[in-house]
Design an enzyme around this catalytic site. Structure first.
Site, PDB file in Angstrom:
ATOM      1  N   CYS A 135     -21.094 -54.284  -6.655  1.00 38.64           N
ATOM      2  CA  CYS A 135     -19.961 -53.836  -7.522  1.00 38.64           C
ATOM      3  C   CYS A 135     -20.515 -52.616  -7.993  1.00 38.64           C
ATOM      4  O   CYS A 135     -21.396 -52.245  -8.705  1.00 38.64           O
ATOM      5  CB  CYS A 135     -19.980 -54.804  -8.804  1.00 38.64           C
ATOM      6  SG  CYS A 135     -18.811 -54.430  -9.864  1.00 38.64           S
ATOM      7  N   TYR A 187     -14.052 -56.190 -14.039  1.00 35.01           N
ATOM      8  CA  TYR A 187     -15.160 -55.705 -15.037  1.00 35.01           C
ATOM      9  C   TYR A 187     -14.640 -54.191 -15.128  1.00 35.01           C
ATOM     10  O   TYR A 187     -15.125 -53.546 -16.097  1.00 35.01           O
ATOM     11  CB  TYR A 187     -16.317 -55.570 -14.045  1.00 35.01           C
ATOM     12  CG  TYR A 187     -17.135 -56.782 -14.312  1.00 35.01           C
ATOM     13  CD1 TYR A 187     -16.536 -58.087 -14.685  1.00 35.01           C
ATOM     14  CD2 TYR A 187     -18.427 -56.628 -13.899  1.00 35.01           C
ATOM     15  CE1 TYR A 187     -17.344 -59.082 -14.451  1.00 35.01           C
ATOM     16  CE2 TYR A 187     -19.259 -58.034 -13.896  1.00 35.01           C
ATOM     17  CZ  TYR A 187     -18.591 -59.117 -14.232  1.00 35.01           C
ATOM     18  OH  TYR A 187     -19.410 -60.302 -14.327  1.00 35.01           O
ATOM     19  N   ASP A 231     -21.207 -59.451  -7.703  1.00 32.00           N
ATOM     20  CA  ASP A 231     -19.969 -58.776  -7.620  1.00 32.00           C
ATOM     21  C   ASP A 231     -19.150 -59.422  -8.705  1.00 32.00           C
ATOM     22  O   ASP A 231     -19.166 -60.406  -9.292  1.00 32.00           O
ATOM     23  CB  ASP A 231     -19.161 -58.405  -6.267  1.00 32.00           C
ATOM     24  CG  ASP A 231     -17.961 -57.538  -6.269  1.00 32.00           C
ATOM     25  OD1 ASP A 231     -18.479 -56.411  -6.474  1.00 32.00           O
ATOM     26  OD2 ASP A 231     -16.882 -58.004  -6.434  1.00 32.00           O
ATOM     27  N   SER A 232     -18.223 -58.493  -9.236  1.00 36.48           N
ATOM     28  CA  SER A 232     -17.296 -59.266 -10.270  1.00 36.48           C
ATOM     29  C   SER A 232     -16.120 -60.174  -9.669  1.00 36.48           C
ATOM     30  O   SER A 232     -15.568 -61.140 -10.302  1.00 36.48           O
ATOM     31  CB  SER A 232     -16.318 -58.050 -10.888  1.00 36.48           C
ATOM     32  OG  SER A 232     -15.745 -57.469 -10.003  1.00 36.48           O
ATOM     33  N   CYS A 275     -15.089 -48.709  -4.767  1.00 36.42           N
ATOM     34  CA  CYS A 275     -14.905 -50.115  -5.436  1.00 36.42           C
ATOM     35  C   CYS A 275     -15.239 -51.194  -4.367  1.00 36.42           C
ATOM     36  O   CYS A 275     -14.347 -50.918  -3.461  1.00 36.42           O
ATOM     37  CB  CYS A 275     -13.574 -50.404  -6.220  1.00 36.42           C
ATOM     38  SG  CYS A 275     -13.167 -52.070  -6.582  1.00 36.42           S
TER      39      CYS A 275
HETATM   40  N1  DGL Z   1     -16.098 -54.817  -7.811  1.00 44.07           N
HETATM   41  C1  DGL Z   1     -15.655 -53.857  -8.731  1.00 44.07           C
HETATM   42  C2  DGL Z   1     -16.256 -52.565  -8.167  1.00 44.07           C
HETATM   43  O1  DGL Z   1     -16.903 -52.507  -7.227  1.00 44.07           O
HETATM   44  C3  DGL Z   1     -14.522 -53.641  -9.043  1.00 44.07           C
HETATM   45  C4  DGL Z   1     -13.445 -54.904  -9.506  1.00 44.07           C
HETATM   46  C5  DGL Z   1     -13.412 -55.177 -11.268  1.00 44.07           C
HETATM   47  O2  DGL Z   1     -12.675 -54.234 -11.834  1.00 44.07           O
HETATM   48  O3  DGL Z   1     -13.995 -56.197 -11.401  1.00 44.07           O
HETATM   49  O4  DGL Z   1     -16.249 -51.689  -9.070  1.00 44.07           O
END
Ligand code: DGL
Length: 269
Positions: free
Chosen positions: A75, A44, A12-13, A184
């Site tokens: 993510c 991200y 994940d980010s 998200c």
């Molecule tokens: N974890 C990312 C997602 O599920 C979003 C967070 C980010 O923008 O880094 O899209």
């Protein structure tokens, strides 16, 4: 080590993918887990497709070097670029799981979706839903700010509520929306806060469906861990404090948490 004992990689980010880890612990408690959260380089969702693909490939390599048997892209933003990613072990995106979960728990023709700017812009949720059911549509909105606010541990309740309203109100103004996909990985962390503001709205977290699909894959390939596993190694490029706080919030215990540096860490910033 047999393939059955190899860990599941989760990427994940930031802290968001811990919501997927929570589901793995619930449904597949014997699996070992290696988690990578790229907090230093998030969000991200505000990056270009090329940057997202570059960063995700780096993390996939890290997880493959740690000998995982499969990788879950927790993510959604990374999952929206799944076709462009380089990998040797099987990878599981979360968007198809999200669409399947939406169809299973909703009969409405219009379903709400909140996600990052990059996820909404990619149109992948719409394309995937259309392939599964031509009669259903997403009414989507994005947020540039919410993932980072959640990653930074919700220090400002007023700010959090303001951005929740900014993200969800426009969707509800567009029609009779009864269900909302949390598109998200960070959003299920604030499920209670969203539910408090919109008590009548059914919130759909794609994580449990993603883990169900993983379980089917492990079973059909006879690589489900049937021994005593449950080891959780958690790596982040950012601060460990926000991770420890989210782990506590999600009631995840018995983990090893470390800060890592990826080789090309500052190439995209
Ligand atoms: N974890 C990312 C997602 O599920 C979003 C967070 C980010 O923008 O880094 O899209």
């Amino acid at each position: 080590m047999s393939d059955k004992n190899l860990p599941i990689g989760v990427m994940d980010s930031g802290v968001g993918g811990l919501t997927v880890v929570k589901e793995i612990i619930k449904s597949l408690p014997s699996e070992n887990i290696i988690y990578f959260g790229d907090s230093k380089r998030m969000p991200y969702g505000n990056r270009t497709e090329e940057e997202i693909v570059f960063l995700a490939n780096e993390i996939i390599k890290f997880l493959e070097n740690n000998k995982v048997k499969a990788i879950l892209l927790a993510c959604n933003t990374v999952s929206s670029q799944i076709d462009k990613l380089k990998h040797e072990v099987p990878i599981f995106g979360i968007i198809e799981a999200g669409c399947m979960a939406a169809l299973e728990s909703s009969e409405s023709s219009d379903i709400g979706l909140i996600a990052t700017v990059a996820t909404v812009k990619s149109g992948v949720y719409d394309k995937t839903l259309k392939m599964l059911d031509r009669e259903r549509h997403f009414v989507a909105n994005d947020s540039r700010k919410l993932p980072q606010i959640i990653n930074d541990q919700l220090k400002h309740k007023y700010l959090l509520d303001k951005h929740i309203h900014e993200c969800i109100d426009p969707i509800l103004e567009k029609g009779d929306i009864k269900e909302l996909i949390l598109g998200c990985s960070h959003f299920p962390i604030i499920e209670n806060e969203i539910a408090e503001i919109y008590p009548g709205l059914k919130l759909i977290n794609p994580a449990s469906k993603q883990v169900k699909l993983l379980e089917e894959y492990l079973e059909s390939n006879n690589i489900k861990n049937d021994g005593k596993g449950g080891i959780k190694e958690i790596y982040t490029t950012g601060g460990t404090k926000e991770f420890a706080e989210t782990l506590e919030r999600l009631h995840i215990t018995n983990y090893k948490l470390s800060k890592v540096q990826l080789l090309k860490e500052d190439t995209v910033d």
